[in-house]
Design a protein around this motif. Structure first.
Motif, PDB file in Angstrom:
ATOM      1  N   ASP A  22       0.830  -1.198   0.000  1.00 21.76           N
ATOM      2  CA  ASP A  22       0.000   0.000   0.000  1.00 21.76           C
ATOM      3  C   ASP A  22       0.869   1.255   0.000  1.00 21.76           C
ATOM      4  O   ASP A  22       0.509   2.268  -0.587  1.00 21.76           O
ATOM      5  N   ILE A  23       1.995   1.176   0.679  1.00 22.79           N
ATOM      6  CA  ILE A  23       2.968   2.270   0.734  1.00 22.79           C
ATOM      7  C   ILE A  23       4.345   1.618   0.692  1.00 22.79           C
ATOM      8  O   ILE A  23       4.537   0.543   1.264  1.00 22.79           O
ATOM      9  N   THR A  24       5.309   2.258   0.064  1.00 22.94           N
ATOM     10  CA  THR A  24       6.665   1.729   0.066  1.00 22.94           C
ATOM     11  C   THR A  24       7.665   2.877   0.078  1.00 22.94           C
ATOM     12  O   THR A  24       7.377   3.952  -0.426  1.00 22.94           O
ATOM     13  N   GLU A  25       8.808   2.638   0.690  1.00 25.58           N
ATOM     14  CA  GLU A  25       9.912   3.592   0.708  1.00 25.58           C
ATOM     15  C   GLU A  25      11.193   2.807   0.527  1.00 25.58           C
ATOM     16  O   GLU A  25      11.287   1.660   0.947  1.00 25.58           O
ATOM     17  N   ALA A  26      12.197   3.438  -0.087  1.00 26.94           N
ATOM     18  CA  ALA A  26      13.476   2.765  -0.293  1.00 26.94           C
ATOM     19  C   ALA A  26      14.592   3.795  -0.301  1.00 26.94           C
ATOM     20  O   ALA A  26      14.395   4.943  -0.684  1.00 26.94           O
ATOM     21  N   ILE A  27      15.767   3.343   0.129  1.00 24.18           N
ATOM     22  CA  ILE A  27      16.954   4.180   0.103  1.00 24.18           C
ATOM     23  C   ILE A  27      18.177   3.269   0.040  1.00 24.18           C
ATOM     24  O   ILE A  27      18.156   2.160   0.576  1.00 24.18           O
ATOM     25  N   THR A  28      19.221   3.728  -0.632  1.00 18.55           N
ATOM     26  CA  THR A  28      20.492   3.007  -0.662  1.00 18.55           C
ATOM     27  C   THR A  28      21.541   3.901  -0.014  1.00 18.55           C
ATOM     28  O   THR A  28      21.700   5.053  -0.402  1.00 18.55           O
ATOM     29  N   ILE A  29      22.213   3.350   0.990  1.00 16.74           N
ATOM     30  CA  ILE A  29      23.274   4.069   1.695  1.00 16.74           C
ATOM     31  C   ILE A  29      24.480   3.148   1.764  1.00 16.74           C
ATOM     32  O   ILE A  29      24.372   2.012   2.243  1.00 16.74           O
ATOM     33  N   VAL A  44      11.253  -0.556   2.777  1.00 15.94           N
ATOM     34  CA  VAL A  44      10.153  -0.857   3.684  1.00 15.94           C
ATOM     35  C   VAL A  44       8.873  -0.915   2.870  1.00 15.94           C
ATOM     36  O   VAL A  44       8.654  -0.106   1.967  1.00 15.94           O
ATOM     37  N   MET A  45       8.079  -1.935   3.161  1.00 20.16           N
ATOM     38  CA  MET A  45       6.793  -2.116   2.494  1.00 20.16           C
ATOM     39  C   MET A  45       5.715  -2.090   3.570  1.00 20.16           C
ATOM     40  O   MET A  45       5.827  -2.769   4.589  1.00 20.16           O
ATOM     41  N   PHE A  46       4.709  -1.287   3.340  1.00 24.67           N
ATOM     42  CA  PHE A  46       3.600  -1.168   4.281  1.00 24.67           C
ATOM     43  C   PHE A  46       2.387  -1.878   3.702  1.00 24.67           C
ATOM     44  O   PHE A  46       1.952  -1.566   2.591  1.00 24.67           O
ATOM     45  N   TYR A  47       1.844  -2.835   4.458  1.00 30.06           N
ATOM     46  CA  TYR A  47       0.635  -3.549   4.050  1.00 30.06           C
ATOM     47  C   TYR A  47      -0.475  -3.253   5.041  1.00 30.06           C
ATOM     48  O   TYR A  47      -0.288  -3.372   6.254  1.00 30.06           O
ATOM     49  N   ARG A  48      -1.628  -2.881   4.518  1.00 30.36           N
ATOM     50  CA  ARG A  48      -2.755  -2.516   5.370  1.00 30.36           C
ATOM     51  C   ARG A  48      -3.223  -3.738   6.161  1.00 30.36           C
ATOM     52  O   ARG A  48      -3.494  -4.793   5.585  1.00 30.36           O
ATOM     53  N   THR A  49      -3.297  -3.564   7.483  1.00 27.81           N
ATOM     54  CA  THR A  49      -3.703  -4.666   8.356  1.00 27.81           C
ATOM     55  C   THR A  49      -4.763  -4.269   9.384  1.00 27.81           C
ATOM     56  O   THR A  49      -5.333  -5.129  10.037  1.00 27.81           O
ATOM     57  N   GLN A  50      -5.015  -2.978   9.565  1.00 29.61           N
ATOM     58  CA  GLN A  50      -6.038  -2.558  10.521  1.00 29.61           C
ATOM     59  C   GLN A  50      -6.714  -1.280  10.047  1.00 29.61           C
ATOM     60  O   GLN A  50      -6.053  -0.319   9.710  1.00 29.61           O
ATOM     61  N   HIS A  51      -8.024  -1.319  10.018  1.00 32.47           N
ATOM     62  CA  HIS A  51      -8.825  -0.172   9.592  1.00 32.47           C
ATOM     63  C   HIS A  51      -8.841   0.866  10.707  1.00 32.47           C
ATOM     64  O   HIS A  51      -9.082   0.531  11.864  1.00 32.47           O
ATOM     65  N   VAL A  52      -8.554   2.114  10.363  1.00 33.60           N
ATOM     66  CA  VAL A  52      -8.591   3.193  11.353  1.00 33.60           C
ATOM     67  C   VAL A  52      -9.679   4.192  10.999  1.00 33.60           C
ATOM     68  O   VAL A  52     -10.527   4.505  11.823  1.00 33.60           O
ATOM     69  N   LYS A  53      -9.665   4.679   9.766  1.00 30.72           N
ATOM     70  CA  LYS A  53     -10.570   5.754   9.381  1.00 30.72           C
ATOM     71  C   LYS A  53     -11.062   5.532   7.948  1.00 30.72           C
ATOM     72  O   LYS A  53     -10.267   5.262   7.061  1.00 30.72           O
ATOM     73  N   SER A  54     -12.355   5.667   7.728  1.00 29.62           N
ATOM     74  CA  SER A  54     -12.934   5.495   6.391  1.00 29.62           C
ATOM     75  C   SER A  54     -12.825   6.798   5.610  1.00 29.62           C
ATOM     76  O   SER A  54     -13.767   7.575   5.524  1.00 29.62           O
ATOM     77  N   ASP A  55     -11.641   7.024   5.047  1.00 26.37           N
ATOM     78  CA  ASP A  55     -11.436   8.246   4.273  1.00 26.37           C
ATOM     79  C   ASP A  55     -10.906   7.949   2.873  1.00 26.37           C
ATOM     80  O   ASP A  55     -10.597   8.853   2.110  1.00 26.37           O
ATOM     81  N   GLN A  77       0.105   5.046   7.242  1.00 28.27           N
ATOM     82  CA  GLN A  77       1.025   4.121   7.908  1.00 28.27           C
ATOM     83  C   GLN A  77       0.426   3.520   9.170  1.00 28.27           C
ATOM     84  O   GLN A  77       0.690   2.358   9.483  1.00 28.27           O
ATOM     85  N   ASP A  78      -0.387   4.277   9.909  1.00 26.51           N
ATOM     86  CA  ASP A  78      -0.949   3.740  11.156  1.00 26.51           C
ATOM     87  C   ASP A  78      -1.993   2.650  10.895  1.00 26.51           C
ATOM     88  O   ASP A  78      -2.409   1.958  11.820  1.00 26.51           O
ATOM     89  N   GLU A  79      -2.398   2.444   9.641  1.00 22.47           N
ATOM     90  CA  GLU A  79      -3.319   1.371   9.285  1.00 22.47           C
ATOM     91  C   GLU A  79      -2.577   0.147   8.750  1.00 22.47           C
ATOM     92  O   GLU A  79      -3.201  -0.811   8.308  1.00 22.47           O
ATOM     93  N   CYS A  80      -1.252   0.206   8.786  1.00 25.63           N
ATOM     94  CA  CYS A  80      -0.432  -0.820   8.143  1.00 25.63           C
ATOM     95  C   CYS A  80       0.502  -1.521   9.120  1.00 25.63           C
ATOM     96  O   CYS A  80       0.783  -1.026  10.207  1.00 25.63           O
ATOM     97  N   THR A  81       1.004  -2.652   8.658  1.00 24.90           N
ATOM     98  CA  THR A  81       2.136  -3.330   9.270  1.00 24.90           C
ATOM     99  C   THR A  81       3.277  -3.191   8.277  1.00 24.90           C
ATOM    100  O   THR A  81       3.066  -3.339   7.082  1.00 24.90           O
TER     101      THR A  81
END
Length: 131
Positions: A68-75, A82-93, A98-102
């Motif tokens: 659902d969301i992803t971020e990446a960096i090379t250092i 990091v990959m974010f997968y939705r696992t908990q419903h917080v707000k119907s918008d 991120q707070d709805e994801c693991t």
């Protein structure tokens, strides 16, 4: 037993087996095609079984679909993703936050950490500020 009854039972079993085979072959149960609440449940159940240092970035894409969301960096030639997968419903918008994801945190394609999405930004800051 009557031969007609036996034939009807065998035909019913044959039809049932054929129907099950069709469902198994043609039903696409990929996470990307699930409703949002089914996908959340699937993500929670699948992520609960993942083992650190044995699960790869490619397996995540294959089993969980696109994040659902992803971020990446090379250092220093080290790839952090990091990959974010939705696992908990917080707000119907209609927006996944991120707070709805693991999150699944990978270093060079290998899973190193799993956690709740709203705890992630602190950890990302630690990585980017220590290199």
């Amino acid at each position: 037993m009557n031969n007609k009854v036996i034939i009807k039972v065998l035909l019913a079993l044959l039809f049932y087996g054929f129907f099950v085979a069709l469902v198994v072959i043609f039903y696409d149960d990929s996470p990307d095609k699930m409703t949002w609440n089914d996908r959340e449940a699937y993500n929670r159940q699948f992520i609960a079984k993942i083992k650190i240092d044995t699960f790869t970035f490619e397996k995540a894409l294959s089993h969980l679909g696109s994040p659902d969301i992803t971020e990446a960096i090379t250092i220093d030639n080290i790839n952090y993703q990091v990959m974010f997968y939705r696992t908990q419903h917080v707000k119907s918008d209609g927006i996944t936050t991120q707070d709805e994801c693991t999150f699944l945190f990978f270093i060079n394609g290998m899973l190193k950490e799993i956690g709740l999405g709203n705890n992630y930004p602190k950890q990302w800051g630690i990585i980017t500020h220590h290199h």
